[in-house]
Design a protein around this motif. Structure first.
Motif, PDB file in Angstrom:
ATOM      1  N   ALA A   1       0.828  -1.251  -0.001  1.00 23.28           N
ATOM      2  CA  ALA A   1       0.064  -0.074  -0.064  1.00 23.28           C
ATOM      3  C   ALA A   1       0.829   1.229   0.035  1.00 23.28           C
ATOM      4  O   ALA A   1       0.664   2.215  -0.689  1.00 23.28           O
ATOM      5  N   PRO A   2       1.743   1.311   0.827  1.00 18.06           N
ATOM      6  CA  PRO A   2       2.677   2.580   0.660  1.00 18.06           C
ATOM      7  C   PRO A   2       3.433   2.771  -0.387  1.00 18.06           C
ATOM      8  O   PRO A   2       3.443   4.011  -0.795  1.00 18.06           O
TER       9      PRO A   2
ATOM     10  N   THR B   1       3.968   5.693  -5.553  1.00 18.74           N
ATOM     11  CA  THR B   1       3.841   5.669  -7.075  1.00 18.74           C
ATOM     12  C   THR B   1       2.929   6.667  -7.586  1.00 18.74           C
ATOM     13  O   THR B   1       3.179   7.338  -8.543  1.00 18.74           O
ATOM     14  N   ALA B   2       1.587   6.705  -6.928  1.00 21.10           N
ATOM     15  CA  ALA B   2       0.776   7.367  -7.490  1.00 21.10           C
ATOM     16  C   ALA B   2       1.057   9.103  -7.534  1.00 21.10           C
ATOM     17  O   ALA B   2       0.836   9.588  -8.225  1.00 21.10           O
TER      18      ALA B   2
ATOM     19  N   ALA C   1       2.967  14.037  -9.651  1.00 18.13           N
ATOM     20  CA  ALA C   1       3.983  15.027  -9.733  1.00 18.13           C
ATOM     21  C   ALA C   1       4.647  15.066 -11.102  1.00 18.13           C
ATOM     22  O   ALA C   1       5.174  16.275 -11.442  1.00 18.13           O
ATOM     23  N   LEU C   2       4.995  13.957 -11.629  1.00 17.54           N
ATOM     24  CA  LEU C   2       6.086  13.939 -12.843  1.00 17.54           C
ATOM     25  C   LEU C   2       5.082  14.370 -14.191  1.00 17.54           C
ATOM     26  O   LEU C   2       5.760  15.160 -14.934  1.00 17.54           O
TER      27      LEU C   2
END
Length: 88
Positions: A38-39, A44-45, A50-51
Motif C-alpha cells: 500500500a505505501p 508511486t501514484a 508530480a511527474l
C-alpha cells in the motif's frame, strides 16, 4: 527529548545511506513492496502525478518561449448563395 533527537538523527542517517546508492534504494523499494504494497502504490501514484504536472508545466513554458500559441480558427458566417448567384 534527547532520545527522540537521537532516534531522528539515526533515521535521517539511514535514509541518507539508502539514498546514496541507487542499488540500495531499489532494494529498499523491493522490500517495501513485498512487505506492504500500500505505501509503495501511494508513493508511486504521488510520483506519477508530480511527474505529469512537471512535464505539463515544462511543455507549456517551452511552447510559449518558442513563440507558439494555441489559437482557434473561426470561420466566417457565410450566407447561403441564392440559386445561380453568388453572395458578396
Amino acid at each position: 527529548m534527547i532520545t527522540a533527537l537521537l532516534m531522528l538523527a539515526a533515521l535521517l542517517a539511514a535514509v541518507c545511506w539508502l539514498c546514496a546508492s541507487p542499488v540500495r534504494l531499489a532494494a529498499a523499494g523491493g522490500v517495501l513492496l513485498v512487505t506492504h504494497p500500500a505505501p509503495t502504490f501511494a508513493l508511486t501514484a504521488v510520483a506519477a502525478v508530480a511527474l505529469t504536472v512537471a512535464a505539463a508545466v515544462f511543455t507549456v513554458r517551452t511552447v510559449r518561449a518558442e513563440g507558439w500559441h494555441l489559437v482557434t480558427v473561426q470561420r466566417p458566417n457565410l450566407a447561403p448563395a441564392s440559386v445561380g448567384g453568388v453572395t458578396a
